[in-house]
Design a protein around this motif. Sequence first.
Motif, short mmCIF file in Angstrom:
data_model
loop_
_atom_site.label_atom_id
_atom_site.label_comp_id
_atom_site.label_asym_id
_atom_site.label_seq_id
_atom_site.Cartn_x
_atom_site.Cartn_y
_atom_site.Cartn_z
N LYS A 1 -9.10 66.42 73.23
CA LYS A 1 -7.86 67.19 73.35
C LYS A 1 -7.69 68.14 72.17
O LYS A 1 -7.29 69.29 72.32
CB LYS A 1 -6.67 66.24 73.46
CG LYS A 1 -5.38 66.91 73.82
CD LYS A 1 -4.30 65.90 74.15
CE LYS A 1 -3.03 66.59 74.60
NZ LYS A 1 -1.99 65.65 75.01
N ALA A 2 -8.02 67.66 70.97
CA ALA A 2 -7.95 68.51 69.77
C ALA A 2 -8.95 69.66 69.89
O ALA A 2 -8.63 70.80 69.54
CB ALA A 2 -8.22 67.69 68.52
N TYR B 1 -8.10 73.62 69.60
CA TYR B 1 -8.71 74.52 68.61
C TYR B 1 -9.40 75.70 69.30
O TYR B 1 -9.33 76.83 68.81
CB TYR B 1 -9.71 73.76 67.74
CG TYR B 1 -9.10 72.73 66.84
CD1 TYR B 1 -7.89 72.94 66.17
CD2 TYR B 1 -9.74 71.51 66.61
CE1 TYR B 1 -7.34 71.98 65.33
CE2 TYR B 1 -9.20 70.56 65.76
CZ TYR B 1 -8.00 70.79 65.13
OH TYR B 1 -7.47 69.85 64.30
N ALA C 1 -8.37 76.04 63.60
CA ALA C 1 -7.22 75.21 63.24
C ALA C 1 -6.21 76.11 62.53
O ALA C 1 -6.52 76.67 61.48
CB ALA C 1 -7.64 74.07 62.33
N LEU D 1 -0.68 70.02 65.08
CA LEU D 1 -1.06 69.04 66.11
C LEU D 1 0.15 68.28 66.65
O LEU D 1 0.05 67.64 67.70
CB LEU D 1 -2.11 68.07 65.56
CG LEU D 1 -3.49 68.66 65.29
CD1 LEU D 1 -4.42 67.62 64.69
CD2 LEU D 1 -4.10 69.25 66.56
N TYR E 1 3.13 62.34 67.22
CA TYR E 1 2.39 62.72 66.00
C TYR E 1 2.17 61.50 65.10
O TYR E 1 1.31 61.52 64.24
CB TYR E 1 3.16 63.81 65.26
CG TYR E 1 2.37 64.50 64.16
CD1 TYR E 1 1.23 65.24 64.46
CD2 TYR E 1 2.77 64.41 62.83
CE1 TYR E 1 0.52 65.89 63.47
CE2 TYR E 1 2.06 65.06 61.83
CZ TYR E 1 0.93 65.79 62.16
OH TYR E 1 0.21 66.43 61.18
N LEU F 1 -4.40 59.25 65.92
CA LEU F 1 -4.64 60.55 65.30
C LEU F 1 -5.22 60.38 63.90
O LEU F 1 -6.09 61.15 63.47
CB LEU F 1 -3.35 61.37 65.24
CG LEU F 1 -2.73 61.75 66.58
CD1 LEU F 1 -1.47 62.57 66.36
CD2 LEU F 1 -3.71 62.49 67.44
N LEU G 1 -7.90 63.26 62.41
CA LEU G 1 -7.20 64.52 62.63
C LEU G 1 -5.95 64.66 61.78
O LEU G 1 -5.53 65.75 61.44
CB LEU G 1 -6.81 64.65 64.10
CG LEU G 1 -7.97 64.74 65.09
CD1 LEU G 1 -7.47 64.62 66.51
CD2 LEU G 1 -8.74 66.04 64.89
N ASP H 1 -1.81 67.62 59.17
CA ASP H 1 -3.10 67.89 59.81
C ASP H 1 -4.19 67.96 58.75
O ASP H 1 -4.04 68.62 57.72
CB ASP H 1 -3.07 69.22 60.55
CG ASP H 1 -2.12 69.22 61.74
OD1 ASP H 1 -1.49 68.19 62.01
OD2 ASP H 1 -2.03 70.28 62.39
#
Length: 201
Positions: A27-28, A32, A64, A71, A78, A83, A88, A107
Amino acid sequence: DGFVADVKQEYQKLRERRSSIGEVLAKAADFYRAQLKSSPRAVDYLKRRGLTGQVAARYGLGYAPPGWRTLAGVFPRYDDPLLEEAGLVRLRDGDDAEPGAERGRYDWFRDRVMFPIRAVGGEVIGFGGRVLDDSKPKYMNSPETPVFVKGRELYGLFEAREALRREDCAMVVEGYMDVVMLSQYGVDNALATLGTATTPD
């Protein structure tokens, strides 16, 4: 046979944890990649380095953004420990007294061109990030996680699979940009170590 059942249960938990971390990293990576398309500064940096959009897409390059908590807009929670476990998000020193609190989280990667590190099967297991200017550190890697151990991985292995079979050899280079630029010029069997040392793995 309770021992065997316990081992199976622990193994299943580990598989589920690794799978969850993989989903977070995927997903990250999507986020990005989308950010790169909307960042003229990052696109300009890659163009100045001579990189085409085709090669950037092949390696899944992203960006990023510079914010400390971008994020937070990507993940519903969060403060999700996954995470942190995925490398991340970090927790500022001294803020450990509030487990689960969002305060003090930030982040890990900010204002960097992002190079997803993929396992041989193609799943994202970590990232390398490069600054767009001369600030230090120039490169940052994901910390080691249950899915990413630097000494056991090579950058570009997934993308180089066919060329490695065809050429029956690998060209091992220093870093992410070396691999990507060599691919730009038709050298598709290049790989990079993820640190300064070569390990037996």
